[in-house]
Every structure is written in C-alpha cells, then in structure tokens.
Design an enzyme around this catalytic site. Structure first.
Site, mmCIF file in Angstrom:
data_model
loop_
_atom_site.group_PDB
_atom_site.id
_atom_site.type_symbol
_atom_site.label_atom_id
_atom_site.label_comp_id
_atom_site.label_asym_id
_atom_site.label_seq_id
_atom_site.Cartn_x
_atom_site.Cartn_y
_atom_site.Cartn_z
ATOM 1 N N TYR A 176 -6.978 7.480 12.817
ATOM 2 C CA TYR A 176 -6.856 6.170 12.187
ATOM 3 C C TYR A 176 -8.091 5.291 12.462
ATOM 4 C CZ TYR A 176 -6.013 1.342 11.444
ATOM 5 O OH TYR A 176 -6.192 0.051 11.024
ATOM 6 N N HIS A 236 -3.416 -10.263 9.190
ATOM 7 C CA HIS A 236 -3.844 -8.964 8.664
ATOM 8 C C HIS A 236 -4.720 -9.187 7.423
ATOM 9 C CE1 HIS A 236 -2.241 -4.816 7.033
ATOM 10 N NE2 HIS A 236 -3.396 -4.676 7.647
ATOM 11 N N HIS A 258 -2.452 1.192 16.564
ATOM 12 C CA HIS A 258 -1.698 1.602 15.382
ATOM 13 C C HIS A 258 -0.361 2.281 15.697
ATOM 14 C CE1 HIS A 258 -1.803 2.316 10.922
ATOM 15 N NE2 HIS A 258 -2.487 1.196 11.020
ATOM 16 N N ARG A 317 -13.904 -5.254 15.678
ATOM 17 C CA ARG A 317 -12.905 -4.267 16.078
ATOM 18 C C ARG A 317 -13.591 -2.914 16.173
ATOM 19 N NH1 ARG A 317 -7.801 -2.002 12.493
ATOM 20 N NH2 ARG A 317 -9.288 -0.378 11.992
ATOM 21 N N ASP A 356 -6.213 -3.536 1.613
ATOM 22 C CA ASP A 356 -5.046 -3.545 0.722
ATOM 23 C C ASP A 356 -4.476 -4.949 0.520
ATOM 24 O OD1 ASP A 356 -4.600 -2.575 3.465
ATOM 25 O OD2 ASP A 356 -2.468 -2.573 3.016
ATOM 26 N N HIS A 414 -15.290 -4.432 11.204
ATOM 27 C CA HIS A 414 -14.741 -3.138 11.641
ATOM 28 C C HIS A 414 -15.821 -2.113 11.928
ATOM 29 C CE1 HIS A 414 -11.379 -5.114 9.776
ATOM 30 N NE2 HIS A 414 -10.591 -4.320 10.449
ATOM 31 N N GLU A 421 -4.180 -4.209 19.528
ATOM 32 C CA GLU A 421 -3.241 -4.387 18.410
ATOM 33 C C GLU A 421 -2.220 -3.265 18.334
ATOM 34 O OE1 GLU A 421 -5.346 -5.257 14.849
ATOM 35 O OE2 GLU A 421 -3.831 -4.363 13.556
ATOM 36 N N ASP A 442 -7.275 -1.405 17.638
ATOM 37 C CA ASP A 442 -5.950 -1.199 17.046
ATOM 38 C C ASP A 442 -5.412 0.163 17.481
ATOM 39 O OD1 ASP A 442 -3.709 -1.098 15.429
ATOM 40 O OD2 ASP A 442 -4.749 -1.676 13.584
ATOM 41 N N TRP A 476 2.004 7.087 12.042
ATOM 42 C CA TRP A 476 0.607 7.028 11.608
ATOM 43 C C TRP A 476 0.028 5.697 12.021
ATOM 44 C CZ3 TRP A 476 -1.649 3.641 7.961
ATOM 45 C CH2 TRP A 476 -3.054 3.823 7.841
ATOM 46 N N ASN A 522 0.814 -1.225 0.000
ATOM 47 C CA ASN A 522 0.000 0.000 0.000
ATOM 48 C C ASN A 522 0.846 1.273 0.000
ATOM 49 O OD1 ASN A 522 -2.369 1.427 -0.021
ATOM 50 N ND2 ASN A 522 -3.005 0.855 2.062
ATOM 51 N N GLU A 569 -8.665 -11.174 10.173
ATOM 52 C CA GLU A 569 -9.255 -9.863 9.867
ATOM 53 C C GLU A 569 -9.962 -9.931 8.514
ATOM 54 O OE1 GLU A 569 -6.476 -6.590 9.482
ATOM 55 O OE2 GLU A 569 -8.084 -5.131 9.708
ATOM 56 N N GLU A 597 1.624 -6.868 11.571
ATOM 57 C CA GLU A 597 1.195 -6.637 10.194
ATOM 58 C C GLU A 597 2.310 -5.999 9.358
ATOM 59 O OE1 GLU A 597 -2.300 -4.264 11.117
ATOM 60 O OE2 GLU A 597 -1.322 -2.498 10.286
ATOM 61 N N ARG A 630 0.380 -11.208 13.523
ATOM 62 C CA ARG A 630 -0.493 -10.658 12.478
ATOM 63 C C ARG A 630 0.126 -10.633 11.085
ATOM 64 N NH1 ARG A 630 -4.856 -8.480 12.391
ATOM 65 N NH2 ARG A 630 -4.335 -6.504 11.392
HETATM 66 O O1 EZ4 Z 1 -3.246 0.468 8.439
HETATM 67 O O2 EZ4 Z 1 -3.633 -2.071 5.947
HETATM 68 O O3 EZ4 Z 1 -5.286 -3.627 11.217
HETATM 69 N N1 EZ4 Z 1 -5.285 -3.067 10.159
HETATM 70 C C1 EZ4 Z 1 -4.520 -2.023 9.855
HETATM 71 C C2 EZ4 Z 1 -4.661 -1.478 8.455
HETATM 72 C C3 EZ4 Z 1 -3.372 -0.838 7.954
HETATM 73 C C4 EZ4 Z 1 -3.391 -0.783 6.447
HETATM 74 C C5 EZ4 Z 1 -2.079 -0.230 5.898
HETATM 75 O O4 EZ4 Z 1 -2.040 -0.340 4.518
HETATM 76 O O5 EZ4 Z 1 -3.785 -1.543 10.689
HETATM 77 O O6 EZ4 Z 1 -5.727 -0.573 8.410
HETATM 78 CO CO CO Z 2 -3.516 -2.892 12.333
#
Ligand code: EZ4
Ligand code: CO
Length: 405
Positions: A161, A315, A215, A149, A319, A124, A239, A213, A405, A39, A342, A265, A286
């Site tokens: 996010y 994961h 992130h 989630r 994407d 989600h 996560e 998550d 991010w 991605n 997921e 991931e 993941r």
């Molecule tokens: O940010 O797949 O758990 N899922 C994630 C995703 C990732 C994207 C990055 O391309 O964290 O949303």
């Molecule tokens: Co994630």
C-alpha cells in the site's frame, strides 16, 4: 416566489479515475456541484442518487439545506453507511455551493470567514526502497511542502500500500474485472519500517511534519509497539494503525505511546467516531465531506472534536474529486481546530474536467475567492471519459489468508 431545484443530474466520468458528481440547477439560474465518489463502488452511489434522490430534489427549496439533509438521512430509514452518506454528501455540497453563489461569496465566508491564511497540506513521498523515498522527500521539501507522508515497499512483499510506479500520482484502484492482489506480513513490516523514519530524519532533519499510514493492518498490541518504537522520530501522525471500526483498540494504543494517531477516512457519521473523540483516543479525525455527509456533517464532527482537543486531518487522496477537495478547503480555512489537509494532485485530465479556483502555493492550498465552492464540471469534456470499472486491491497474508488492504 422562492427559488426551487429544477434539475438534478448525475455525471459519471473517468478522466484518469472514476468520479460521481451531482449537478443541481435552480429556477433562479444557479447551479451547484457535489462529489459522490466512492472508490471501487461508484455506480452504487450513482444509482442511489439517480433513482432515489434526484426525483425528491426537484421542486425543493435549495436554501433549506438542514431540512433536505434530515429529509434524506431520517427519510431513508436505513441510516449511515458509505453509499447513503456519499449520496447525501453530494446533495449537501451542491446546496452549499448554490447558497454561497447566491450570497456572492466563497463558501468559507458563510462558514464564518478565515481562521488562518492558508491550508497546510502534506505530500506523498514513496518508493521501492529507502533511498528513493529520501529523494522524493527532498523533492517535496524543495517544492515548499512542510509536511510529507512516507511509504516504502517492504522487502519480500509485492505491491505494498502507498507505493506507486508513477512518481506524481498514486492510484490504488485498478481498471479490470477483478481486484489486484497484494501480499502482507506484519512481521516483515514491523522489522523494516522504523528504519525508514530513521533514515528520513537523519537525512532531512526534524524541520517538517512527517507522517505515515499503516492502513488498518496491525493489531492494537502491534500498533502500540510500533508507536512506542518510533517516538524519537517525532511523527506528526501515525494513520489507521488498526481497523477503525474497533474503537476500543485505540485505548490500548494510547496507553502505550505518545505517537499521535489519525483515524477516520472510512467513517461516515459522527457516531462512528463519537467515543474515539470524547475519550481522546485519537489526535486527528480524518473524515472528509464526500464520505461523511457533506459540509454540514463534517463541520459538526469537527466542532465536536474541538471540544476534546482533537484536530482535523481530512482525507484528500485522488479519489476525492476536486469538488470534495474544495469543500474540504473551505472547512479547513475556517475551522479553529484545523490540523493538516491531505493533498494528492489529480491528473491533468481531471483538472480540466473540474475547473477550479483553489491553488497551491508554497506548501499551502488556498480555496480562492470565487463565489461558492469555486469548482465546476465541464460536462462536455466529462462525456469524453466514460466510466471504467475499477476495484481497490485485496490483501492476503503470505499463507493466503485474507487480511485488511
Ligand atoms: O486508501 O483513498 O490516506 N489515504 C489513504 C488512501 C485510501 C484511498 C481509498 O480509496 O489511505 O490512499
Ligand atoms: Co489513509
């Protein structure tokens, strides 16, 4: 005479988002597909495949997956890394697809057959505020999901996010010449986020798996504090609490909380998670076929994880193309230590470009009984959706400093 690869083609298409697909053809008339989507950096993998790998594949025996994997991994000299490992993954998936088609079996049969009846997936639920997330959770539960989630906007922050305008589809990458910018404050997040889990459990009870998550945004101490604070809401996993490359950070988290942790991931190889697994610093791994060297290498990681009681939680965001999702499902249904998969539904156009045999039923995905991965690419249709440059967002703290991010 043994079969040989006679054609290796890279297909880049954007049916709602960009995907890189490798399609192999053999002298016996078999074809196989592999996902190589990274991605926001898609063309790097497409070039790697097209310029460096495809010429090496033509003439090779498609049956010798182990030799081809090692040839590409060791042969590159420059080991690991997302671009290389996505490219190797695409080859590996396509070769497993061919092998299973030749055997006349769905791939999971070659992996030893089913270890369970279906693959439990999580959906989600997200929203601009807690009431909207609660309604979304209700919709997923009504649909039969047994795992959800939850992500919510944080008051005072823009574009957090996991929160999407589109209710059925979450795509963080945006088309354009520059990444979008979002803002972050860990203080604001930590103050607000426990009230989301509290509200979800209060309204919907404890009869389903709840996930979240973070992130990669917290420090080990912040993550430990959050994990401890939310233990009563019984999350199935928290996560990516901290950036995944700092494996020692997870020891601090584990010393303080029994909230289960899922990570990986962004990992590309078994080496990235070796210590996390062997020291039991995580509960779920993941990795996914496209980013971690394909079916062969992910199987190896999962089997290693099983020794230490670590379960899989592959994961499966949008994407990961339907090709990668299918590969993951064949692993999920056959691995003893499967945990949860997921699942984020693809756009209608994506599903049309990648006709597939997997299907959703009552909270579970089933890989289907078609020989191979059970996915193909409609090249004519794919050609109607040319590549569009898109970036994942960047993230800044409120004072302007760059954050994860
Ligand atoms: O940010 O797949 O758990 N899922 C994630 C995703 C990732 C994207 C990055 O391309 O964290 O949303
Ligand atoms: Co994630």
């Amino acid at each position: 005479m043994t079969d040989s690869i006679i054609n290796a083609k890279v297909i880049v298409t954007c049916p709602g988002r960009n995907f890189v697909t490798l399609r192999l053809e053999t002298s016996d008339g078999l074809t196989g597909v592999g996902d190589g989507t990274l991605n926001g950096r898609e063309l790097a993998v497409a070039t790697y495949l097209q310029d460096y790998i495809c010429p090496l594949l033509v003439g090779r025996d498609p049956e010798q997956i182990n030799d081809t994997w090692q040839y590409l991994y060791r042969g590159a000299y420059w080991r690991r890394g997302p671009v290389t490992m996505c490219a190797i993954a695409a080859v590996d998936m396509a070769l497993w697809d061919i092998k299973a088609k030749r055997a006349g079996m769905p791939l999971y049969q070659l992996l030893g057959g089913r270890a369970r009846n279906g693959v439990m997936v999580y959906g989600h639920a997200n929203g601009r505020d807690i009431p909207q997330v609660l309604d979304e959770v209700a919709a997923y539960l009504d649909h039969g999901y047994q795992a959800v989630r939850v992500q919510v906007a944080i008051p005072g922050l823009d574009a957090v996010y996991g929160v999407s305008e589109n209710r059925t589809f979450y795509e963080p990458a945006t088309v354009g010449e520059r990444p979008q910018e979002s803002t972050w404050s860990t203080e604001a997040y930590l103050r607000f986020i426990p009230s989301l889990f509290e509200a979800v459990r209060e309204r919907h009870g404890f009869g389903f798996r709840l996930l979240h998550d973070a992130h990669h945004r917290l420090t080990p101490t912040e993550a430990a504090k959050l994990g401890k604070r939310i233990e009563d809401y019984d999350l199935f996993w928290l996560e990516d609490p901290t950036p995944a490359e700092d494996q020692d950070a997870f020891r601090i988290i584990k010393q303080h909380t029994v909230t289960p942790i899922a990570v990986g991931e962004v990992f590309n190889t078994i080496w990235d998670c070796q210590r996390l697994i062997s020291e039991r610093l995580i509960d779920f791994i993941r990795v996914t076929p496209v980013h971690a060297g394909g079916v062969s290498h992910v199987k190896r990681i999962a089997e290693y994880a099983d020794l230490y009681g670590v379960r899989t939680g592959f994961h499966g965001a949008t994407d990961m193309s339907p090709v990668c999702l299918a590969a993951a499902l064949h692993l999920d249904i056959s691995l003893p230590n499967f945990g949860l998969q997921e699942y984020m539904t693809h756009t209608e156009q994506t599903n049309e470009v990648f006709p597939h045999s997997y299907r959703f039923e009552n909270g579970f995905l089933h890989p289907g009984e078609e020989p191979g991965l059970g996915v193909d690419i409609d090249e004519k249709l794919a050609a109607r959706y040319p590549y569009r440059k898109a970036y994942l967002p960047v993230n800044r703290l409120l004072d302007g400093s760059m954050h994860n991010w």
